[in-house]
Design an enzyme around this catalytic site. Structure first.
Site, PDB file in Angstrom:
ATOM      1  N   LYS A 115       0.840  -1.205   0.000  1.00 13.85           N
ATOM      2  CA  LYS A 115       0.000   0.000   0.000  1.00 13.85           C
ATOM      3  C   LYS A 115       0.869   1.247   0.000  1.00 13.85           C
ATOM      4  O   LYS A 115       0.539   2.245  -0.642  1.00 13.85           O
ATOM      5  CB  LYS A 115      -0.940   0.001   1.212  1.00 13.85           C
ATOM      6  CG  LYS A 115      -1.876  -1.215   1.227  1.00 13.85           C
ATOM      7  CD  LYS A 115      -3.328  -0.840   1.200  1.00 13.85           C
ATOM      8  CE  LYS A 115      -4.239  -2.022   0.912  1.00 13.85           C
ATOM      9  NZ  LYS A 115      -4.623  -2.786   2.102  1.00 13.85           N
ATOM     10  N   LYS A 197      -3.262 -11.419  -7.679  1.00 14.98           N
ATOM     11  CA  LYS A 197      -4.587 -11.861  -7.233  1.00 14.98           C
ATOM     12  C   LYS A 197      -5.686 -10.974  -7.797  1.00 14.98           C
ATOM     13  O   LYS A 197      -5.461  -9.797  -8.081  1.00 14.98           O
ATOM     14  CB  LYS A 197      -4.649 -11.895  -5.709  1.00 14.98           C
ATOM     15  CG  LYS A 197      -4.533 -10.548  -5.037  1.00 14.98           C
ATOM     16  CD  LYS A 197      -5.050 -10.597  -3.596  1.00 14.98           C
ATOM     17  CE  LYS A 197      -5.270  -9.197  -3.068  1.00 14.98           C
ATOM     18  NZ  LYS A 197      -6.119  -9.074  -1.922  1.00 14.98           N
ATOM     19  N   LYS A 200     -10.207  -5.793  -5.869  1.00 16.60           N
ATOM     20  CA  LYS A 200     -11.082  -4.662  -6.190  1.00 16.60           C
ATOM     21  C   LYS A 200     -10.317  -3.562  -6.902  1.00 16.60           C
ATOM     22  O   LYS A 200     -10.890  -2.789  -7.650  1.00 16.60           O
ATOM     23  CB  LYS A 200     -11.674  -4.094  -4.903  1.00 16.60           C
ATOM     24  CG  LYS A 200     -12.599  -5.035  -4.200  1.00 16.60           C
ATOM     25  CD  LYS A 200     -13.075  -4.379  -2.901  1.00 16.60           C
ATOM     26  CE  LYS A 200     -13.693  -5.371  -1.964  1.00 16.60           C
ATOM     27  NZ  LYS A 200     -13.138  -5.257  -0.605  1.00 16.60           N
TER      28      LYS A 200
HETATM   29  P1  ADP Z   1      -9.630  -6.699  -2.074  1.00 13.74           P
HETATM   30  O1  ADP Z   1      -8.243  -7.301  -1.997  1.00 13.74           O
HETATM   31  O2  ADP Z   1     -10.290  -6.954  -3.375  1.00 13.74           O
HETATM   32  O3  ADP Z   1      -9.712  -5.281  -1.604  1.00 13.74           O
HETATM   33  P2  ADP Z   1     -10.442  -7.401   0.523  1.00 13.74           P
HETATM   34  O4  ADP Z   1      -9.063  -7.040   0.922  1.00 13.74           O
HETATM   35  O5  ADP Z   1     -11.574  -6.562   1.003  1.00 13.74           O
HETATM   36  O6  ADP Z   1     -10.502  -7.518  -1.036  1.00 13.74           O
HETATM   37  O7  ADP Z   1     -10.670  -8.927   0.923  1.00 13.74           O
HETATM   38  C1  ADP Z   1     -11.797  -9.445   1.604  1.00 13.74           C
HETATM   39  C2  ADP Z   1     -11.661 -10.938   1.766  1.00 13.74           C
HETATM   40  O8  ADP Z   1     -11.564 -11.558   0.479  1.00 13.74           O
HETATM   41  C3  ADP Z   1     -10.407 -11.385   2.525  1.00 13.74           C
HETATM   42  O9  ADP Z   1     -10.719 -12.501   3.315  1.00 13.74           O
HETATM   43  C4  ADP Z   1      -9.457 -11.768   1.452  1.00 13.74           C
HETATM   44  O10 ADP Z   1      -8.536 -12.751   1.881  1.00 13.74           O
HETATM   45  C5  ADP Z   1     -10.387 -12.336   0.401  1.00 13.74           C
HETATM   46  N1  ADP Z   1      -9.821 -12.148  -0.942  1.00 13.74           N
HETATM   47  C6  ADP Z   1      -9.684 -10.985  -1.624  1.00 13.74           C
HETATM   48  N2  ADP Z   1      -9.143 -11.195  -2.843  1.00 13.74           N
HETATM   49  C7  ADP Z   1      -8.905 -12.536  -2.919  1.00 13.74           C
HETATM   50  C8  ADP Z   1      -8.383 -13.395  -3.935  1.00 13.74           C
HETATM   51  N3  ADP Z   1      -8.000 -12.921  -5.121  1.00 13.74           N
HETATM   52  N4  ADP Z   1      -8.294 -14.717  -3.676  1.00 13.74           N
HETATM   53  C9  ADP Z   1      -8.705 -15.229  -2.488  1.00 13.74           C
HETATM   54  N5  ADP Z   1      -9.227 -14.471  -1.502  1.00 13.74           N
HETATM   55  C10 ADP Z   1      -9.325 -13.151  -1.696  1.00 13.74           C
END
Ligand code: ADP
Ligand code: TRP
Length: 334
Positions: A115, A197, A200
């Site tokens: 970040k 990965k 969002k």
């Molecule tokens: P993002 O990374 O899209 O902002 P968040 O950080 O809000 O999503 O993640 C919310 C939940 O979704 C967490 O438990 C995170 O481990 C899971 N998660 C997010 N992206 C992935 C991914 N590509 N594969 C597996 N789990 C994910």
């Protein structure tokens, strides 16, 4: 909620639309755990301030997220769903835990470094102490299991460390929580171009959202990165191909997956056919969730009511923990 069940907690930030990574990394496990454990699932709206300072869409995003979580399987009758900002006990615990968290370990956290790279103009202290706030979220309910995706593993490890330090110094208040998944390993859903990965903040065409219309799902999948196919039998799959197979394994039948595995291993796979099949099965999976979430969003009063009931239950549990914490620390003068 029944007594004596182990406690589960997890959260998600209201920073965008839910995608397949969120579903398979988190929500799918949550939906199953609610029938087996005493579950708390929350909207991490304080955490979202570390990267999204603008709060003008917070309410909208939070309501949409709650709709999507329920459409994706959460039952507010079975689990406690609440907003982090409704629980003032969390920041008090966060304050105590901050004294047990060291600058060096916080600076070494992978998500912090990522970040800080992404927003060099806004490396705020909240970003640095993000894992401490997350630990407070978890420990405030004395949770045993935290269902999250692979990317959160390090944060859970840090939570364990903070909990152990607290217990060691002030008395055994916290169970030591563990990251949890029903599958053998924590899940990681790759972006459709195979680079890192699905998230969002990724390119939208590389991410499939639970709110995507059918035609858009097809377009995204047909555009996903592939190649000419393997030239030697039983080759190792490149990451971007493995990513598509992972999705196929999640939304298609075992027979379909086995068929394409066979074609890959015998070097006659046609990725066009595989993607067409994946798109069809993905649409069958997503469209009912999308419909249910849209219907719920049309009833914000119902969502607000769910959050109000959740806040009340979550505060009861949080207040009980905080009382123990204050006693252990010695903050009890009268
Ligand atoms: P993002 O990374 O899209 O902002 P968040 O950080 O809000 O999503 O993640 C919310 C939940 O979704 C967490 O438990 C995170 O481990 C899971 N998660 C997010 N992206 C992935 C991914 N590509 N594969 C597996 N789990 C994910
Ligand atoms: N950091 C998590 C994420 O980015 C969200 C989160 C905040 C969380 N507090 C939590 C997850 C507590 C599990 C438990 O996805």
């Amino acid at each position: 909620m029944e007594k004596n069940k182990e406690i589960v907690l997890s959260g998600i930030r209201p920073t965008g639309f839910l995608h397949l990574g969120n579903y398979f990394g988190a929500l799918k496990n949550w939906s199953r755990m609610q029938y087996e454990y005493d579950c708390y699932f929350f909207i991490a709206d304080w955490h979202s301030l570390t990267t999204h300072a603008d709060t003008s869409e917070l309410r909208l995003n939070t309501r949409r997220l709650v709709s999507e979580l329920i459409a994706g399987g959460l039952d507010p009758g079975k689990c406690t769903i609440y907003a982090q900002s409704d629980i003032p006990e969390i920041p008090e615990l966060y304050l105590y835990l901050n004294m047990l968290a060291y600058k060096g370990e916080l600076e070494k956290t992978v998500t912090f470094k990522d970040k800080a790279r992404q927003q060099p103009e806004n490396i705020n202290a909240g970003l640095l102490t993000y894992p401490v706030l997350q630990a407070a979220d978890i420990l405030i309910h004395r949770a045993h299991y935290v269902p999250v995706g692979k990317d959160q593993e390090q944060h859970i490890e840090m939570t364990r460390n903070f909990a152990e330090r607290f217990n060691h110094r002030y008395g055994e208040i916290f169970p030591i929580p563990r990251a949890f998944s029903y599958s053998k390993d924590l899940v990681k859903i790759l972006s459709l171009d195979g680079s890192g990965k699905m998230s969002k903040s990724e390119q939208q065409m590389n991410t499939i959202y639970l709110s995507d219309e059918d035609a858009l799902i097809t377009r995204k999948i047909m555009k996903a990165k592939t190649d000419q196919g393997p030239t030697a039998p039983n080759s190792k799959k490149p990451e971007y191909i493995q990513g598509l197979f992972t999705l196929l394994g999640l939304v298609s039948s075992p027979e379909i997956l086995a068929g394409f595995e066979y074609d890959f291993n015998h070097c006659h796979i046609r990725y066009g056919d595989m993607k067409k099949q994946l798109a069809e099965d993905m649409i069958r999976f997503i469209s009912p969730i999308r419909g249910k979430a849209a219907a719920l969003q049309n009833d914000p009063a119902q969502i607000d009511e769910i959050l109000a009931i959740g806040a009340e239950k979550a505060r009861k549990s949080a207040a009980a923990t905080l009382l123990e914490v204050r006693k252990a620390l010695g903050f009890k003068y009268h």
